[in-house]
Design a protein around this motif. Structure first.
Motif, PDB file in Angstrom:
ATOM      1  N   TYR A  80      22.687  57.596 -50.789  1.00  0.00           N
ATOM      2  CA  TYR A  80      21.350  57.727 -51.381  1.00  0.00           C
ATOM      3  C   TYR A  80      21.330  58.880 -52.391  1.00  0.00           C
ATOM      4  O   TYR A  80      20.774  58.759 -53.479  1.00  0.00           O
ATOM      5  N   ARG A  81      21.959  59.997 -52.008  1.00  0.00           N
ATOM      6  CA  ARG A  81      21.951  61.186 -52.879  1.00  0.00           C
ATOM      7  C   ARG A  81      22.733  60.922 -54.166  1.00  0.00           C
ATOM      8  O   ARG A  81      22.270  61.240 -55.259  1.00  0.00           O
ATOM      9  N   GLN A  83      23.360  58.095 -55.499  1.00  0.00           N
ATOM     10  CA  GLN A  83      22.651  57.084 -56.278  1.00  0.00           C
ATOM     11  C   GLN A  83      21.534  57.727 -57.089  1.00  0.00           C
ATOM     12  O   GLN A  83      21.274  57.347 -58.225  1.00  0.00           O
ATOM     13  N   LYS A  84      20.899  58.725 -56.492  1.00  0.00           N
ATOM     14  CA  LYS A  84      19.799  59.405 -57.181  1.00  0.00           C
ATOM     15  C   LYS A  84      20.330  60.155 -58.405  1.00  0.00           C
ATOM     16  O   LYS A  84      19.739  60.096 -59.481  1.00  0.00           O
ATOM     17  N   VAL A  85      21.478  60.839 -58.211  1.00  0.00           N
ATOM     18  CA  VAL A  85      22.075  61.578 -59.337  1.00  0.00           C
ATOM     19  C   VAL A  85      22.485  60.599 -60.430  1.00  0.00           C
ATOM     20  O   VAL A  85      22.217  60.806 -61.618  1.00  0.00           O
ATOM     21  N   ARG A  86      23.126  59.488 -60.023  1.00  0.00           N
ATOM     22  CA  ARG A  86      23.582  58.500 -60.999  1.00  0.00           C
ATOM     23  C   ARG A  86      22.393  57.908 -61.766  1.00  0.00           C
ATOM     24  O   ARG A  86      22.443  57.723 -62.969  1.00  0.00           O
ATOM     25  N   THR A  87      21.320  57.639 -61.037  1.00  0.00           N
ATOM     26  CA  THR A  87      20.133  57.066 -61.677  1.00  0.00           C
ATOM     27  C   THR A  87      19.554  58.033 -62.703  1.00  0.00           C
ATOM     28  O   THR A  87      19.079  57.618 -63.768  1.00  0.00           O
TER      29      THR A  87
ATOM     30  N   GLN B  90      18.567  68.560 -55.498  1.00  0.00           N
ATOM     31  CA  GLN B  90      18.533  67.100 -55.474  1.00  0.00           C
ATOM     32  C   GLN B  90      18.616  66.580 -54.043  1.00  0.00           C
ATOM     33  O   GLN B  90      17.931  65.630 -53.679  1.00  0.00           O
ATOM     34  N   ILE B  94      15.831  64.185 -51.916  1.00  0.00           N
ATOM     35  CA  ILE B  94      16.090  62.881 -51.282  1.00  0.00           C
ATOM     36  C   ILE B  94      15.848  62.975 -49.776  1.00  0.00           C
ATOM     37  O   ILE B  94      15.398  62.009 -49.148  1.00  0.00           O
ATOM     38  N   VAL B 107      17.401  54.165 -55.438  1.00  0.00           N
ATOM     39  CA  VAL B 107      18.544  54.366 -54.550  1.00  0.00           C
ATOM     40  C   VAL B 107      19.140  53.040 -54.100  1.00  0.00           C
ATOM     41  O   VAL B 107      20.238  53.006 -53.576  1.00  0.00           O
TER      42      VAL B 107
END
Lengths: 198, 110
Positions: A80-81, A83-87, B90, B94, B107
């Motif tokens: 999840y983390r 993915q958030k950075v990638r997004t 970050q 999350i 996500v």
């Protein structure tokens, strides 16, 4: 996590292999409910297996289930983390991309022909069960992450409240609350769809 | 509300669904397991310190070199600290989203 008691026998490679065989399918489903993508779910399971064998491969066999589930849940959260950075990066550069892909959308690709159904009107028992399982899996995927974790660990993995709390890193009270809410939501969803559990 | 809802029945159906996984998924899981077990059998040896002559070439000899090396280390420490701070920010975002059941749709999408 449960403390390592004295006199416990450390797991052998064969025991570890047997443990992974016993848990891999359910672990895949856990990850799939969480990320909704089969390839990502497989990556997560592989990561969790690698972490278990590399760091805790020599632990007693009875400690492996809790350790593995803890690792699996942490790996899902790491996803999840990331993915958030990638997004965030994709959003940053998305303004530079052309709208070419959107122009290629053809409504005929997704058009459904309701009058030309080849499926039988009354599905057989196995098909009905498949549909029921698909419905339940969808409902589980739609649950909030913590509720789903608590429900699956408690009722599917058969962990008790203390063990579930240890895996989730929260209190027993929170586990009970999450489980209660998950059961309530699932019951409401199935009730709305008119589903009777076999 | 359906009063006959039984989580154990749900669990049984989920267990049944694991027996219906397709062969490609099962083979991918077997590969993942075998890779993990290979890591177990090929444990890395204990770290040993090398005292070979090559290390002497890396050691700064003059005050000027020590100064440059110190500056490089300081820059690295600063960058690591900044990166760590950004990462923590970050991660906390999350984590809060997970706890408040407000995971953003991003996500789940690739």
């Amino acid at each position: 996590m449960r403390p390592l008691a004295r006199g416990k026998k450390l797991s052998t490679p064969a025991e570890l292999s047997q443990f992974l065989i016993s848990v891999e399918r359910r672990a895949y489903k856990h990850a799939l409910f969480a990320v909704r993508d089969s390839h990502t779910a497989l990556d997560i399971v592989q990561d969790a297996m690698l972490k278990l064998t590399e760091k805790y491969g020599g632990k007693p066999a009875e400690e492996l289930p809790l350790l593995f589930h803890r690792i699996l849940q942490n790996t899902i959260r790491d996803h999840y983390r990331r993915q958030k950075v990638r997004t965030a990066w994709i959003t940053l550069f998305s303004g530079l991309q052309s709208k070419h892909q959107e122009e290629e959308f053809d409504p005929l690709d997704v058009l459904q022909d309701g009058e030309n159904q080849t499926a039988p009107a009354v599905p057989d028992a196995s098909l009905q069960q498949k549909q029921l399982i698909a419905l339940i899996e969808q409902a589980l995927s739609d649950l909030p992450a913590r509720q789903r974790e608590a429900f699956l660990l408690r009722y599917w993995e058969g962990l008790d409240t203390i063990e579930t709390a240890a895996v989730m890193g929260c209190t027993e009270g929170s586990v009970k609350t999450h489980c209660s809410r998950a059961v309530h939501t699932l019951a409401a969803v199935l009730n709305t769809k008119g589903v009777e559990l076999p | 509300m359906n009063t006959k809802f039984d989580p154990i029945k749900i669990a049984k159906l989920l267990t049944h669904s694991t027996r219906q996984l397709d062969t490609s998924t099962l083979s991918a899981l077997a590969d993942a397991r075998n890779n993990a077990l290979k890591k177990l059998s090929v444990r890395s040896p204990v770290l040993t310190l090398s005292t070979g002559r090559w290390s002497h070439g890396l050691m700064p000899h003059s005050a000027q070199r020590w100064l440059v090396a110190g500056m490089l280390v300081a820059i690295l420490v600063f960058m690591a600290g900044y990166w760590q701070h950004a990462q923590e920010q970050q991660i906390s975002e999350i984590d809060v989203a997970i706890l408040t059941d407000e995971l953003p749709i991003e996500v789940f999408v690739d």
